[in-house]
Design a protein around this motif. Structure first.
Motif, PDB file in Angstrom:
ATOM      1  N   LEU A 126      13.340   7.978  -1.871  1.00  0.00           N
ATOM      2  CA  LEU A 126      13.136   8.932  -2.958  1.00  0.00           C
ATOM      3  C   LEU A 126      12.506   8.221  -4.149  1.00  0.00           C
ATOM      4  N   PRO A 127      11.725   8.926  -4.960  1.00  0.00           N
ATOM      5  CA  PRO A 127      11.064   8.300  -6.109  1.00  0.00           C
ATOM      6  C   PRO A 127      11.996   8.222  -7.326  1.00  0.00           C
ATOM      7  N   ALA A 128      12.318   7.016  -7.731  1.00  0.00           N
ATOM      8  CA  ALA A 128      13.197   6.838  -8.895  1.00  0.00           C
ATOM      9  C   ALA A 128      12.556   7.419 -10.140  1.00  0.00           C
ATOM     10  N   HIS A 129      11.247   7.292 -10.276  1.00  0.00           N
ATOM     11  CA  HIS A 129      10.590   7.765 -11.495  1.00  0.00           C
ATOM     12  C   HIS A 129      10.667   9.287 -11.605  1.00  0.00           C
ATOM     13  N   ALA A 140       0.806  -1.224   0.000  1.00  0.00           N
ATOM     14  CA  ALA A 140       0.000   0.000   0.000  1.00  0.00           C
ATOM     15  C   ALA A 140       0.837   1.271   0.000  1.00  0.00           C
ATOM     16  N   ALA A 141       2.149   1.172   0.217  1.00  0.00           N
ATOM     17  CA  ALA A 141       2.995   2.363   0.321  1.00  0.00           C
ATOM     18  C   ALA A 141       3.011   3.132  -0.992  1.00  0.00           C
ATOM     19  N   ARG A 142       2.815   4.437  -0.899  1.00  0.00           N
ATOM     20  CA  ARG A 142       2.712   5.279  -2.088  1.00  0.00           C
ATOM     21  C   ARG A 142       3.533   6.560  -1.931  1.00  0.00           C
ATOM     22  N   PHE A 143       4.034   7.068  -3.070  1.00  0.00           N
ATOM     23  CA  PHE A 143       4.588   8.407  -3.120  1.00  0.00           C
ATOM     24  C   PHE A 143       3.440   9.408  -3.190  1.00  0.00           C
ATOM     25  N   PRO A 148       3.393   3.686  -6.637  1.00  0.00           N
ATOM     26  CA  PRO A 148       3.777   2.786  -5.545  1.00  0.00           C
ATOM     27  C   PRO A 148       5.256   2.899  -5.203  1.00  0.00           C
ATOM     28  N   ILE A 149       5.571   2.681  -3.935  1.00  0.00           N
ATOM     29  CA  ILE A 149       6.972   2.627  -3.496  1.00  0.00           C
ATOM     30  C   ILE A 149       7.438   1.186  -3.629  1.00  0.00           C
ATOM     31  N   THR A 150       8.480   0.974  -4.416  1.00  0.00           N
ATOM     32  CA  THR A 150       8.952  -0.378  -4.701  1.00  0.00           C
ATOM     33  C   THR A 150      10.405  -0.544  -4.285  1.00  0.00           C
ATOM     34  N   ALA A 151      10.879  -1.791  -4.389  1.00  0.00           N
ATOM     35  CA  ALA A 151      12.266  -2.080  -4.068  1.00  0.00           C
ATOM     36  C   ALA A 151      13.216  -1.303  -4.980  1.00  0.00           C
ATOM     37  N   GLU A 152      12.773  -1.023  -6.199  1.00  0.00           N
ATOM     38  CA  GLU A 152      13.596  -0.239  -7.122  1.00  0.00           C
ATOM     39  C   GLU A 152      13.828   1.162  -6.561  1.00  0.00           C
ATOM     40  N   ASP A 153      12.831   1.749  -5.925  1.00  0.00           N
ATOM     41  CA  ASP A 153      12.980   3.073  -5.316  1.00  0.00           C
ATOM     42  C   ASP A 153      13.945   3.029  -4.135  1.00  0.00           C
ATOM     43  N   VAL A 154      13.896   1.947  -3.364  1.00  0.00           N
ATOM     44  CA  VAL A 154      14.804   1.806  -2.220  1.00  0.00           C
ATOM     45  C   VAL A 154      16.243   1.708  -2.708  1.00  0.00           C
TER      46      VAL A 154
END
Length: 614
Positions: free
Chosen positions: A212-215, A143-146, A151-157
């Protein structure tokens, strides 16, 4: 441990990880992983540095918040500084807007303010780490969102880790230096492996990492967004701002984490506004006029004399000295030992005898303060007396490299109490300077061999601090030492400190109740020449380096205490600062529409737990 955004919020021995925290259930398919000992690591909701976390599985809220606190209203705050030019708090360039890191970005885990160092799930629903803590896996909440709904994903981490450690402030490189690899196992699961398993703090401090948001940054250059409001992951977004003068944060009504246990009763204001003032006297009058709501008072004189009048008598403005139990750290005149003038510890020690704390406290501070004599003041981590027991065992390993005084003379800050007072202290200072090769010629203190005068500059950005510095300067003048005092604006001060372009500064070195990896940033020789590091004094000592490593590797709480005391003692005998003073209370004043919980956590006042009366 350090806390990135909340200062002064105001940052393990083979312990089994307790089951605790959020009411959300574990993922059904989280696989168990194993450490170097072959044992499986089970998913848990939180983790303590040593022992078990305080809060059990399924807890509803922290014990120091009001879970029924109403939402609404505006909190108006003041900042005494020369403005801001950036909305990026993670880059060494520029001056970031007040509050930007705290309100715009969430972290994987959330710290508890009434424990030495425990973390509970926020963006991460759970974590897995083996008994030897050789790695950690974070399982992210689906459910985690920017703030833009992504969505907040492992890629963002992974992006956050790589960006902060390669393009962010040098602090992050040192703080996370123990990480050897980062592996995305699925979109909501990420693993960090470590170089060694003795750095038991790493799973917790990785939980402090802002996400932080990668996108968002895909087509932008990190560090050059200036005053373009970024997309964050926290409870507030930037609502409006006037460049360099004010910024307003607006709470998200649809903030995805608002009902989590670690967020109940927190972040209650609809809006938080910061206005910038260039003068603290003007800011104080603006507070009393109702232009902002809350003020932490750092001036003893103001606290004793300025908070009077009808608004205080009739209860419109409330003043409180709220007791806290956090380490107060060290504030003092910091010597830049990179400079030749302060390269000899005997010179540094001599100058400590010229600071008359007793006179300062009586005449300037209305007797409100206590003298500081530890880098870990107001905690069990502070050294005292002569080393004994386990602390002595630790120091004995380095006896040949240490001054014998460490073992035979308790560290004591110079005092002017008694008949001789300052006069005797100045005699002692003169003896130390002579032993360092100095003598008086034509009324000036000069080096006997080179004839070079002993002179230096004290750099300030707070005009109110001149009343403390000038008596110190005058006392040094009685020793034939020429001291100049340079007052610059806050932005210039920040840049000069980042570049170590100073002889002496007034600086606070904060500490937590669980010191760890941040100690590298303060004292390790690897940070001496890294611009922007917090090694303000330029400490470069192989014994200190080893003691810092021992603190980071402490296997349990008792060993952490003894190793920290040993580090504290060696630093004190290095005479890197002229210690100032401390107060184990937060002096706060606020307008009476603000309310706070009945319970104050050990870390003290935290406005994120307050609310506005409807």
């Amino acid at each position: 441990m350090t806390r990135f955004f909340t200062a002064p919020r105001l940052t393990a021995l083979f312990s089994l990880l307790a089951f605790l925290a959020s009411p959300v259930s574990l993922h059904a398919k989280e696989p168990a992983t194993t450490g170097s000992d072959g044992r499986a690591a089970q998913p848990v909701r939180g983790i303590a540095m040593h022992g078990e976390p305080k809060y059990p599985r399924g807890f509803s809220h922290f014990g120091y918040v009001n879970p029924e606190a109403p939402k609404g209203g505006t909190l108006k705050m003041a900042v005494v500084a020369n403005g801001f030019d950036s909305f990026n708090p993670f880059d060494i360039r520029g001056v970031a807007a007040a509050g930007i890191g705290n309100y715009l970005y969430d972290t994987l885990l959330e710290a508890s303010a009434d424990e030495p160092f425990s973390m509970y799930g926020l963006i991460a629903e759970s974590l897995e780490t083996p008994e030897d803590r050789s790695y950690v896996v974070f399982n992210l909440r689906p459910a985690a969102r920017f703030q833009d709904g992504e969505p907040i994903t492992a890629e963002d981490v992974k992006f956050s880790f790589e960006t902060l450690t390669t393009k962010g402030h040098p602090f992050y490189r040192n703080y996370y230096a123990g990480v050897s690899s980062v592996t995305i196992e699925n979109p909501h699961r990420i693993r960090f492996d470590f170089h060694q398993s003795s750095n038991r703090e790493l799973p917790l401090i990785l939980g402090q990492m802002p996400i932080l948001p990668a996108h968002y940054w895909k087509d932008r250059e990190f560090g050059k967004n200036g005053l373009t409001p970024p997309v964050g992951s926290g409870a507030y977004r930037i609502g409006s701002f006037e460049a360099g003068r004010s910024v307003v944060y607006e709470r998200l009504d649809d903030y995805w984490a608002k009902d989590l246990a670690v967020r109940k009763g927190r972040f209650n204001f609809d809006r938080i506004r910061y206005d910038y003032y260039t003068d603290d006297t003007v800011a104080l009058e603006a507070f009393k006029a109702g232009n902002f709501d809350f003020r932490v008072e750092s001036s003893a004189k103001n606290w004793a004399t300025a908070y009077t009048g009808d608004k205080f008598d009739n209860g419109l403005i409330i003043t409180e000295a709220i007791e806290h139990h956090r380490p107060t750290g060290m504030q003092g005149f910091v010597f830049n030992t990179r400079k030749e003038v302060f390269s000899d510890p005997r010179v540094r020690e001599a100058l400590t005898y010229a600071f008359d704390f007793e006179w300062t406290n009586k005449n300037l501070f209305y007797g409100q303060y206590t003298r500081t004599d530890s880098y870990f003041e107001n905690s069990e981590l502070a050294s005292s007396g002569l080393p004994s027991g386990r602390e002595l065992e630790i120091l004995e390993q380095y006896r040949e490299q240490l001054d014998e005084d460490i073992f035979t003379k308790p560290f004591e800050v110079p005092s002017t109490e008694g008949k001789q007072g300052l006069r005797q202290n100045l005699r002692t200072a003169m003896e130390l300077l002579r032993s360092a090769g100095y003598e008086i010629r034509n009324g000036k203190m000069v080096h006997a061999a080179t004839g070079k005068p002993l002179e230096f500059e004290i750099l300030l950005f707070q005009k109110t601090f001149e009343r403390v510095v000038l008596p110190f300067k005058n006392n040094l003048g009685r020793l034939g030492i020429d001291v100049s005092v340079r007052l610059v604006d806050s932005n210039q001060y920040i840049q000069r400190v980042r570049e170590f372009d100073y002889d002496m500064i007034t600086q606070g070195i904060g500490q937590s109740d669980s010191p760890g990896n941040e100690q590298r940033e303060y004292w390790h020789s690897s940070t001496v020449d890294v611009n922007g590091s917090r090694n303000y004094a330029g400490v470069s000592d192989p014994v200190v380096d080893e003691l810092v490593s021992l603190v980071i590797q402490a296997p349990d709480r008792e060993e952490l205490v003894q190793r920290t005391r040993a580090l504290d003692r060696v630093l004190l005998h290095g005479h890197y600062v002229v210690p100032h003073w401390h107060l184990a209370k937060d002096r706060v004043a606020y307008w009476n529409h603000l309310k706070h919980p009945d319970t104050t956590p050990k870390n003290g006042t935290d406005l994120d737990n307050w609310w506005a009366e409807p």
